[in-house]
Design an enzyme around this catalytic site. Structure first.
Site, PDB file in Angstrom:
ATOM      1  N   ARG A  91      16.072  -0.361  45.181  1.00 29.50           N
ATOM      2  CA  ARG A  91      15.413  -1.250  44.248  1.00 29.50           C
ATOM      3  C   ARG A  91      16.359  -2.368  43.820  1.00 29.50           C
ATOM      4  O   ARG A  91      15.956  -3.507  43.630  1.00 29.50           O
ATOM      5  CB  ARG A  91      14.976  -0.422  43.038  1.00 29.50           C
ATOM      6  CG  ARG A  91      14.064  -1.137  42.082  1.00 29.50           C
ATOM      7  CD  ARG A  91      13.332  -0.106  41.239  1.00 29.50           C
ATOM      8  NE  ARG A  91      12.713  -0.747  40.109  1.00 29.50           N
ATOM      9  CZ  ARG A  91      13.324  -0.940  38.942  1.00 29.50           C
ATOM     10  NH1 ARG A  91      14.559  -0.546  38.769  1.00 29.50           N
ATOM     11  NH2 ARG A  91      12.707  -1.525  37.953  1.00 29.50           N
ATOM     12  N   ASP A 151      -1.745  -1.253  36.679  1.00 28.66           N
ATOM     13  CA  ASP A 151      -1.553   0.184  36.443  1.00 28.66           C
ATOM     14  C   ASP A 151      -2.592   0.700  35.440  1.00 28.66           C
ATOM     15  O   ASP A 151      -3.153   1.789  35.606  1.00 28.66           O
ATOM     16  CB  ASP A 151      -0.148   0.458  35.894  1.00 28.66           C
ATOM     17  CG  ASP A 151       0.937  -0.177  36.727  1.00 28.66           C
ATOM     18  OD1 ASP A 151       1.541   0.527  37.551  1.00 28.66           O
ATOM     19  OD2 ASP A 151       1.169  -1.379  36.567  1.00 28.66           O
ATOM     20  N   ARG A 154      -5.921   1.010  37.083  1.00 31.73           N
ATOM     21  CA  ARG A 154      -5.952   2.237  37.885  1.00 31.73           C
ATOM     22  C   ARG A 154      -6.167   3.459  36.998  1.00 31.73           C
ATOM     23  O   ARG A 154      -6.900   4.385  37.343  1.00 31.73           O
ATOM     24  CB  ARG A 154      -4.636   2.374  38.660  1.00 31.73           C
ATOM     25  CG  ARG A 154      -4.486   1.391  39.808  1.00 31.73           C
ATOM     26  CD  ARG A 154      -3.063   1.369  40.343  1.00 31.73           C
ATOM     27  NE  ARG A 154      -2.951   0.569  41.555  1.00 31.73           N
ATOM     28  CZ  ARG A 154      -1.818   0.047  42.015  1.00 31.73           C
ATOM     29  NH1 ARG A 154      -0.681   0.241  41.345  1.00 31.73           N
ATOM     30  NH2 ARG A 154      -1.804  -0.659  43.138  1.00 31.73           N
ATOM     31  N   HIS A 178       6.652  -1.632  34.974  1.00 33.34           N
ATOM     32  CA  HIS A 178       5.713  -1.529  36.106  1.00 33.34           C
ATOM     33  C   HIS A 178       6.514  -0.872  37.229  1.00 33.34           C
ATOM     34  O   HIS A 178       7.161  -1.540  38.032  1.00 33.34           O
ATOM     35  CB  HIS A 178       5.224  -2.914  36.523  1.00 33.34           C
ATOM     36  CG  HIS A 178       4.459  -2.919  37.820  1.00 33.34           C
ATOM     37  ND1 HIS A 178       3.301  -2.210  37.992  1.00 33.34           N
ATOM     38  CD2 HIS A 178       4.708  -3.531  39.006  1.00 33.34           C
ATOM     39  CE1 HIS A 178       2.857  -2.393  39.230  1.00 33.34           C
ATOM     40  NE2 HIS A 178       3.699  -3.195  39.863  1.00 33.34           N
TER      41      HIS A 178
END
Length: 316
Positions: A91, A151, A154, A178
């Site tokens: 990341r 998110d 969802r 996020h």
């Protein structure tokens, strides 16, 4: 310098996410003019043409490929440009790569437009929202990220499926980063005012711990699952971008979990992450006093610490 015009938007980055977002904005007739900018000019031109060919089924609009000088009068500039994470890449590698891309993009934006609202969609969105804020020098209210808007959508979708109810009647947020440290804010989740656990019991679900864990994990891993199956996610985020743009352009004062710079709220300071926020014509209006349990607040602080650690390691 031209005055920022909310009837005009710019999309910087015409990959899957940028193109799907412009397509969604076109269908919603949110703007009357959208300029597409990409390092690959042919890509931008191809996407502009493809989307424009659907205009006879929508409403009149000007969609075209351009360059940074075309940003001059745009009221809203959306940034989806950035590298995608590759297998074996950390990341942090992605942060460094996309920060370098932003260092080339943001000065060009500022050169031609100092009055627009910047909406960051590229990942990792919280980190890059903070990078855009720092590099642009724009007021904090005019730089925001898409954050956990998708998110949360969802989350509502999965709860709607689980409970057999319209997802639009579900009121629940994913907060924080996020990403992997995001938090499902169960303590305030409800279905049209009915607390979520009470509604679950009405539907015959009583093993709350198991179900909340399953649903939260499914939300968190949604992107990984979609990428595994089809290589990328773009329709859902495209709809999220449209929703945020609508709230800004129409000055709706809608409450959305966008990524914004937090100063002194929830015991946090100096980090961009998502909390329910009033969004309107000035961009970020204000964070709402959202109630969190002690556990959720502790998780939020942990999420903020995760982001701060990445910022520090990347030298941001």
């Amino acid at each position: 310098m031209a005055v920022a015009n909310f009837r005009k938007a710019a999309m910087i980055g015409c990959g899957f996410v940028g193109s799907a977002s412009v397509y969604s904005l076109m269908q919603g007739s949110v703007f009357s003019e959208i300029v597409l900018i990409d390092a690959n000019k042919d890509k931008a031109e191809g996407e502009a043409l493809d989307i424009s060919h659907g205009l006879p089924f929508a409403k009149p609009m000007k969609i075209y490929a351009g360059d940074y000088p075309d940003l001059a009068d745009a009221g809203l500039i959306i940034i989806s440009a950035g590298a995608n994470q590759k297998p074996g890449e950390t990341r942090l590698d992605l942060v460094k790569k996309n920060t370098a891309i932003f260092k080339s993009i943001i000065p060009q934006i500022v050169k031609y437009n100092k009055d627009a609202i910047l909406l960051v969609v590229a990942n990792p969105v919280d980190i890059l929202t903070q990078v855009a804020l720092k590099l642009s020098g724009f007021p904090k209210n005019r730089v925001l990220g898409s954050g956990t808007t998708l998110d949360s959508a969802r989350f509502k979708y999965l709860l709607g499926q689980h409970l057999g109810v319209d997802a639009r009647s579900v009121h629940a947020f994913i907060i924080g980063e996020h990403g992997d440290s995001e938090i499902a804010a169960w303590s305030s989740a409800n279905v049209s005012g009915v607390p979520i656990h009470k509604f679950c019991e009405m539907r015959g679900y009583t093993d709350h711990d198991a179900e909340t864990t399953r649903i939260a994990e499914e939300v968190k891993n949604s992107a990984y699952e979609i990428i595994k199956k089809k290589g990328a996610t773009y329709y859902g985020i495209g709809m999220s971008v449209r929703r945020i743009c609508e709230a800004i352009v129409r000055d709706e004062k809608s409450i959305l979990p966008v990524s914004t710079y937090i100063e002194g709220k929830y015991g946090l300071d100096g980090v961009c992450l998502s909390m329910p926020t009033i969004v309107g014509a000035d961009g970020v209006d204000t964070l709402i006093p959202y109630e969190l349990s002690e556990q959720e607040l502790a998780q939020l602080h942990k999420s903020a610490d995760t982001l701060k650690s990445v910022l520090k390691d990347a030298g941001i």
